[in-house]
Design a protein around this motif. Sequence first.
Motif, PDB file in Angstrom:
ATOM      1  N   GLN A 180      -5.355  13.336 -11.484  1.00 57.12           N
ATOM      2  CA  GLN A 180      -4.983  13.173 -12.882  1.00 57.12           C
ATOM      3  C   GLN A 180      -3.750  14.021 -13.178  1.00 57.12           C
ATOM      4  OE1 GLN A 180      -6.531  11.027 -15.057  1.00 57.12           O
ATOM      5  NE2 GLN A 180      -7.700  10.399 -13.245  1.00 57.12           N
ATOM      6  N   ASN A 181      -2.759  13.411 -13.822  1.00 56.97           N
ATOM      7  CA  ASN A 181      -1.527  14.130 -14.130  1.00 56.97           C
ATOM      8  C   ASN A 181      -0.871  13.489 -15.332  1.00 56.97           C
ATOM      9  OD1 ASN A 181       1.321  15.110 -13.942  1.00 56.97           O
ATOM     10  ND2 ASN A 181       0.571  16.005 -12.035  1.00 56.97           N
ATOM     11  N   ASP A 182      -0.348  14.318 -16.259  1.00 58.48           N
ATOM     12  CA  ASP A 182       0.272  13.784 -17.469  1.00 58.48           C
ATOM     13  C   ASP A 182       1.769  13.551 -17.306  1.00 58.48           C
ATOM     14  OD1 ASP A 182       1.078  16.395 -17.294  1.00 58.48           O
ATOM     15  OD2 ASP A 182       0.563  16.942 -19.367  1.00 58.48           O
ATOM     16  N   ASP A 183       2.293  13.758 -16.096  1.00 61.06           N
ATOM     17  CA  ASP A 183       3.701  13.502 -15.812  1.00 61.06           C
ATOM     18  C   ASP A 183       3.940  11.995 -15.812  1.00 61.06           C
ATOM     19  OD1 ASP A 183       6.281  13.324 -14.900  1.00 61.06           O
ATOM     20  OD2 ASP A 183       5.941  14.412 -13.025  1.00 61.06           O
ATOM     21  N   ARG A 184       4.883  11.528 -16.621  1.00 60.74           N
ATOM     22  CA  ARG A 184       5.141  10.090 -16.730  1.00 60.74           C
ATOM     23  C   ARG A 184       5.759   9.523 -15.453  1.00 60.74           C
ATOM     24  NH1 ARG A 184       8.286   8.982 -22.174  1.00 60.74           N
ATOM     25  NH2 ARG A 184       7.679   6.848 -21.673  1.00 60.74           N
ATOM     26  N   TYR A 185       6.321  10.394 -14.606  1.00 61.43           N
ATOM     27  CA  TYR A 185       6.886   9.958 -13.326  1.00 61.43           C
ATOM     28  C   TYR A 185       6.070  10.518 -12.165  1.00 61.43           C
ATOM     29  CZ  TYR A 185      10.997   8.141 -15.737  1.00 61.43           C
ATOM     30  OH  TYR A 185      11.836   7.418 -16.546  1.00 61.43           O
ATOM     31  N   PHE A 186       4.780  10.725 -12.398  1.00 64.06           N
ATOM     32  CA  PHE A 186       3.903  11.354 -11.415  1.00 64.06           C
ATOM     33  C   PHE A 186       3.955  10.657 -10.054  1.00 64.06           C
ATOM     34  CE2 PHE A 186      -0.566  11.195  -9.697  1.00 64.06           C
ATOM     35  CZ  PHE A 186      -0.537  12.437  -9.109  1.00 64.06           C
ATOM     36  N   PHE A 236       0.795  -1.221   0.000  1.00 61.54           N
ATOM     37  CA  PHE A 236       0.000   0.000   0.000  1.00 61.54           C
ATOM     38  C   PHE A 236       0.835   1.282   0.000  1.00 61.54           C
ATOM     39  CE2 PHE A 236      -2.731  -3.235   2.018  1.00 61.54           C
ATOM     40  CZ  PHE A 236      -3.775  -3.211   1.104  1.00 61.54           C
ATOM     41  N   LEU A 237       2.145   1.155  -0.176  1.00 65.36           N
ATOM     42  CA  LEU A 237       3.006   2.337  -0.144  1.00 65.36           C
ATOM     43  C   LEU A 237       2.796   3.197  -1.391  1.00 65.36           C
ATOM     44  CD1 LEU A 237       5.315   3.850   1.302  1.00 65.36           C
ATOM     45  CD2 LEU A 237       6.917   2.489  -0.040  1.00 65.36           C
ATOM     46  N   HIS A 238       2.422   4.463  -1.202  1.00 64.05           N
ATOM     47  CA  HIS A 238       2.244   5.410  -2.305  1.00 64.05           C
ATOM     48  C   HIS A 238       2.851   6.750  -1.897  1.00 64.05           C
ATOM     49  CE1 HIS A 238      -0.442   2.868  -4.690  1.00 64.05           C
ATOM     50  NE2 HIS A 238      -1.044   2.547  -3.557  1.00 64.05           N
ATOM     51  N   PHE A 239       3.341   7.478  -2.870  1.00 58.81           N
ATOM     52  CA  PHE A 239       3.924   8.795  -2.618  1.00 58.81           C
ATOM     53  C   PHE A 239       2.980   9.917  -3.032  1.00 58.81           C
ATOM     54  CE2 PHE A 239       7.573   5.957  -3.281  1.00 58.81           C
ATOM     55  CZ  PHE A 239       8.196   6.105  -2.059  1.00 58.81           C
ATOM     56  N   VAL A 240       1.926   9.591  -3.784  1.00 60.73           N
ATOM     57  CA  VAL A 240       0.979  10.592  -4.263  1.00 60.73           C
ATOM     58  C   VAL A 240      -0.431  10.035  -4.171  1.00 60.73           C
ATOM     59  CG1 VAL A 240       2.608  11.677  -5.858  1.00 60.73           C
ATOM     60  CG2 VAL A 240       1.201   9.777  -6.639  1.00 60.73           C
ATOM     61  N   ASP A 241      -1.401  10.907  -4.416  1.00 52.37           N
ATOM     62  CA  ASP A 241      -2.809  10.517  -4.441  1.00 52.37           C
ATOM     63  C   ASP A 241      -3.131   9.969  -5.828  1.00 52.37           C
ATOM     64  OD1 ASP A 241      -5.519  10.242  -4.375  1.00 52.37           O
ATOM     65  OD2 ASP A 241      -5.950  12.288  -3.740  1.00 52.37           O
ATOM     66  N   ASN A 242      -3.409   8.674  -5.924  1.00 49.87           N
ATOM     67  CA  ASN A 242      -3.660   8.044  -7.220  1.00 49.87           C
ATOM     68  C   ASN A 242      -4.950   8.504  -7.888  1.00 49.87           C
ATOM     69  OD1 ASN A 242      -1.325   6.537  -7.318  1.00 49.87           O
ATOM     70  ND2 ASN A 242      -2.226   4.793  -6.244  1.00 49.87           N
ATOM     71  N   THR A 243      -5.812   9.167  -7.143  1.00 48.66           N
ATOM     72  CA  THR A 243      -7.058   9.640  -7.749  1.00 48.66           C
ATOM     73  C   THR A 243      -6.852  10.918  -8.552  1.00 48.66           C
ATOM     74  OG1 THR A 243      -7.658  10.940  -5.788  1.00 48.66           O
ATOM     75  CG2 THR A 243      -8.373   8.623  -5.859  1.00 48.66           C
TER      76      THR A 243
END
Length: 222
Positions: free
Chosen positions: A46-52, A37-44
């Motif tokens: 929307q972002n066009d950054d390929r390394y978002f 469950f480790l995440h660095f950002v909110d997956n909900t």
Amino acid sequence: MGIVKMPSYRDYWKKDLRYHLIADVMSLKRYEQIRQFLHFVDNTQQNDDRYFKVRPIFEVIRQNCLKIEEEHRYSVDEMMVPYKGTRAGNRRQYMAKKPKKWGFKIFVRAGVSGCVYDFIPYAGEDTFRNHYFTEYENSLGVGAKVVIALCQSIQHKPAVVYFDNFFSSLELIHLLRQEYGIFSLGTIRENRLRGCQEKLPSDKELIKKGRGSSKQIVHDSF
């Protein structure tokens, strides 16, 4: 785990291979829960950054690199972060001449000591996100823009930067000196010599003169 490597992360908890500096910190089940469950950002979002998803931790590491006391001589080159998985899509690159041929390509400015001072993850057309160039700098091509972007963060000058023929051009060398106060040295491809090759001996002629032979041409119009 980065220092004491085992074939599988589960091996650190196995009875016959147990490594107490890891296994005593938490149980295997707890580690797997965090890993899942480790995440660095909110997956909900929307972002066009390929390394978002990893951009925040990329930037934290980069800012720490920029805080290191600088040297005065650097090299700019590609570095591979090994990865053979299939989930990265075309972010995963192949470079035949690197020791680790498959992985994520990162452009790096490192010092003579080997310490990394700045880096840019390769992301195709989106490589230079958050970097800004003049119209002339944009016209010099990807290789030159990599060097310029990594040199923009050099604080202590004069400095010298070295790079290979993927990056090098006469225009880049002139720009670094005139606009950024940075000297540079690099190998260069014959099609970027802008006529200088007509004044230089051919490879065959240099071979006949023997090992260590060289020819120097100086131009002062810059």
